[in-house]
Every structure is written in structure tokens, then in C-alpha cells.
Design a protein around this motif. Structure first.
Motif, PDB file in Angstrom:
ATOM      1  N   PHE A  72       3.304   6.147  -3.130  1.00 13.76           N
ATOM      2  CA  PHE A  72       3.303   7.591  -2.918  1.00 13.76           C
ATOM      3  C   PHE A  72       3.913   7.978  -1.574  1.00 13.76           C
ATOM      4  CE2 PHE A  72       1.290  11.377  -1.142  1.00 13.76           C
ATOM      5  CZ  PHE A  72       1.548  12.323  -2.137  1.00 13.76           C
ATOM      6  N   ILE A  73       3.582   7.237  -0.512  1.00 14.67           N
ATOM      7  CA  ILE A  73       4.061   7.611   0.818  1.00 14.67           C
ATOM      8  C   ILE A  73       5.485   7.125   1.089  1.00 14.67           C
ATOM      9  CG2 ILE A  73       1.732   7.624   1.752  1.00 14.67           C
ATOM     10  CD1 ILE A  73       2.357   4.984   3.154  1.00 14.67           C
ATOM     11  N   ALA A  74       5.968   6.165   0.304  1.00 14.62           N
ATOM     12  CA  ALA A  74       7.303   5.597   0.560  1.00 14.62           C
ATOM     13  C   ALA A  74       8.410   6.650   0.533  1.00 14.62           C
ATOM     14  CB  ALA A  74       7.588   4.477  -0.438  1.00 14.62           C
ATOM     15  N   PRO A  75       8.492   7.532  -0.481  1.00 11.60           N
ATOM     16  CA  PRO A  75       9.558   8.548  -0.457  1.00 11.60           C
ATOM     17  C   PRO A  75       9.427   9.503   0.722  1.00 11.60           C
ATOM     18  CG  PRO A  75       8.619   8.331  -2.654  1.00 11.60           C
ATOM     19  CD  PRO A  75       7.714   7.587  -1.734  1.00 11.60           C
ATOM     20  N   GLY A  76       8.196   9.841   1.092  1.00 14.00           N
ATOM     21  CA  GLY A  76       8.003  10.726   2.231  1.00 14.00           C
ATOM     22  C   GLY A  76       8.493  10.105   3.521  1.00 14.00           C
ATOM     23  N   ILE A  77       8.209   8.823   3.698  1.00 11.26           N
ATOM     24  CA  ILE A  77       8.691   8.125   4.895  1.00 11.26           C
ATOM     25  C   ILE A  77      10.211   8.037   4.884  1.00 11.26           C
ATOM     26  CG2 ILE A  77       8.730   5.870   6.037  1.00 11.26           C
ATOM     27  CD1 ILE A  77       5.800   5.536   5.214  1.00 11.26           C
ATOM     28  N   LEU A  78      10.787   7.811   3.712  1.00 11.99           N
ATOM     29  CA  LEU A  78      12.247   7.759   3.611  1.00 11.99           C
ATOM     30  C   LEU A  78      12.864   9.086   4.058  1.00 11.99           C
ATOM     31  CD1 LEU A  78      14.247   6.334   0.586  1.00 11.99           C
ATOM     32  CD2 LEU A  78      15.021   8.331   1.829  1.00 11.99           C
ATOM     33  N   MET A  79      12.389  10.205   3.482  1.00 10.91           N
ATOM     34  CA  MET A  79      12.957  11.502   3.836  1.00 10.91           C
ATOM     35  C   MET A  79      12.669  11.869   5.286  1.00 10.91           C
ATOM     36  SD  MET A  79      14.749  14.138   3.204  1.00 10.91           S
ATOM     37  CE  MET A  79      15.033  14.356   1.450  1.00 10.91           C
ATOM     38  N   MET A  80      11.481  11.557   5.776  1.00 11.01           N
ATOM     39  CA  MET A  80      11.150  11.844   7.165  1.00 11.01           C
ATOM     40  C   MET A  80      12.109  11.122   8.109  1.00 11.01           C
ATOM     41  SD  MET A  80       7.536  11.277   9.186  1.00 11.01           S
ATOM     42  CE  MET A  80       7.693   9.484   9.164  1.00 11.01           C
TER      43      MET A  80
END
Length: 267
Positions: A72-80
Motif C-alpha cells: 500500500f505505501i510503496a506507490p506513495g513513496i514512489l510518487m513522493m
């Protein structure tokens, strides 16, 4: 700085393709020349975020929106990571030029304000794209996460890089010193990036905070990228793309107006 009022009088036409290509090339070469700092460091930081949150929270957190917490957090970290690097590329280019006194080398050539904005944005988008490719490969190799909608993912990465690249132009124009740039990064950019659903679903927020989050364009970028990779999201991906596109146009328009006036750029 040149008077760009009548672009039709320029002897090479309405678009200075050679000058624009040169500026784009310079902005890309800037971050490629120090790739260990601009590309390898963000990749290592993203990996550390995943490892730390997985060890500290992952085993007890359970699924979020039907997917494991780490995924779940992987895409958020990518975009961040993408948007932070796009912002850093455009803002640092302008601030370094102003501090070193060589910003005139960019302003004096026959480039229109629109060409200057596009040139800087290409550098920010380029850096964001390279970072996105590197992190995506890492997620595929180590976590087995492959994007469910690759073209949508590409679109959101470009939108995110363009939006924060344009914000970086505004910050770079406004800041005359490195400490001013650091203040903008620490008190505006970083909080907006962290409080945009990177590590949580907005459904977990109290109603007031949830309503505030919906006014943050970065939320839609992270949420849209999450849908592109995992197929789950807190809002409509189409709405997110529309908000991100409109926000990018608005910020880029402000940057264009600043370049046209020479705001905080003319000696």
C-alpha cells in the motif's frame, strides 16, 4: 532581460527550437552529471522508507484497502520521491544561478518566458521519470509489485513531475538564498508530500482533516499512482488526473507570468 512582447519579430521564428533544446539538455545534464546524488540517493531513501515502515509497522498493521501495508505505501513513496526530485531540480537550478550570479546566462539569450518555463520543466520531468523508473524496477524485483495500468502510471508520473517542477520554478524565483529555499522545502513541500495519503488511507482521517486533504493536489497524484499500481484508491483516478492537470496549468501559468515580468530575476 529581453522584451518578449512581439515574438513574431524573432528572426528564427516564433519558437527558438535550438535555444529550447539547449536549455532542456543543460537541465538534464545537470542532474545526470551527479547521478549518485540525484538518482542513487533518492532510490536509497525510498528503500529505507519501505524497510523501516515494514519492520516497524508492517507485521501488525494488517491490510489497507485490501492490500498488504508494504504494498500500500510503496506507490506513495514512489510518487513522493518523484515529486521531491522534480521540485529540487527546477528550484535548485534557479537558486544556484541566482546565488552564483550566472542566471543572466539563461535570461539574456533570445528565449521567451514560455520557452524558459518549458526548458526548466523538461529537466524536472526528466529527473522525475528516471527516479520513477529506478524505483519501479526495485519494487518489481524486491516486492514483486508490477503496475496494473502502466500507461496511467506514466501519465501520473509526468503530471506529478510537471506540477512539482512548476512549483519548484516558483520557489526558485522567489528564493534568493539557500536558506530561503530550505525554508520553503521544509515548511511547505515536505509537509504537503507527507500529509497526502502516502502512508495511510484518507478514510482513516477525521472528517475535518479528510476534507482538507481533498484540497491538496499532491493527494490526487499519490492516490492516482496507487490506483495505477495496485488498482485501489480513495478517489476517482479521472478526477485525480483532472485536478493534477488543472493544478499544473495554474502553477505553470504563474511561473510564466513571473518570467514575463522578470519578478525577482532582474538585477
Amino acid at each position: 532581460m529581453h522584451d518578449f512582447a512581439d515574438m513574431g519579430t524573432r528572426r528564427f521564428g516564433r519558437v527558438n527550437w535550438l535555444g529550447l533544446a539547449t536549455l532542456c539538455s543543460r537541465e538534464i545534464q545537470r542532474f545526470m552529471a551527479v547521478w549518485t546524488q540525484t538518482l542513487l540517493a533518492p532510490l536509497a531513501t525510498a528503500g529505507l522508507f519501505l524497510v523501516i515502515f515494514t519492520i516497524a509497522i508492517g507485521p501488525t498493521r494488517g491490510d489497507v484497502m485490501g492490500v498488504p501495508f508494504t504494498e500500500f505505501i510503496a506507490p506513495g513513496i514512489l510518487m513522493m520521491t518523484v515529486i521531491q526530485n522534480a521540485f529540487a531540480n527546477t528550484s535548485s537550478s534557479l537558486v544556484i544561478g541566482k546565488v552564483q550570479g550566472n542566471i543572466v546566462d539563461t535570461l539574456m539569450p533570445p528565449l521567451s518566458p514560455a520557452e524558459l518555463v518549458v526548458g526548466y520543466l523538461v529537466g524536472g520531468i526528466g529527473r522525475g521519470m528516471v527516479v520513477a523508473v529506478a524505483i519501479s524496477l526495485g519494487l518489481a524485483i524486491f516486492l514483486g509489485i508490477f503496475p496494473q495500468h502502466p500507461l496511467m502510471l506514466l501519465g501520473y508520473v509526468i503530471l506529478g513531475s510537471a506540477f512539482m517542477g512548476a512549483v519548484g520554478i516558483l520557489a526558485g524565483i522567489f528564493a534568493n538564498k539557500f536558506d530561503q529555499m530550505a525554508a520553503i522545502t521544509n515548511f511547505i513541500v515536505t509537509p504537503l508530500a507527507f500529509l497526502s495519503g502516502t502512508f495511510y488511507s484518507v478514510e482513516a482521517l477525521p472528517p475535518v482533516l479528510r476534507a482538507i486533504t481533498y484540497f491538496n493536489p499532491i493527494f490526487y497524484l499519490i492516490d492516482g499512482l496507487r490506483y495505477s499500481m495496485l488498482g485501489v484508491s480513495d478517489s476517482s483516478p479521472a478526477l485525480g488526473a483532472a485536478v493534477a492537470f488543472a493544478s499544473t496549468l495554474a502553477v505553470a501559468g504563474i511561473a510564466l507570468a513571473m518570467f514575463t515580468r522578470g519578478y525577482r530575476l532582474k538585477a
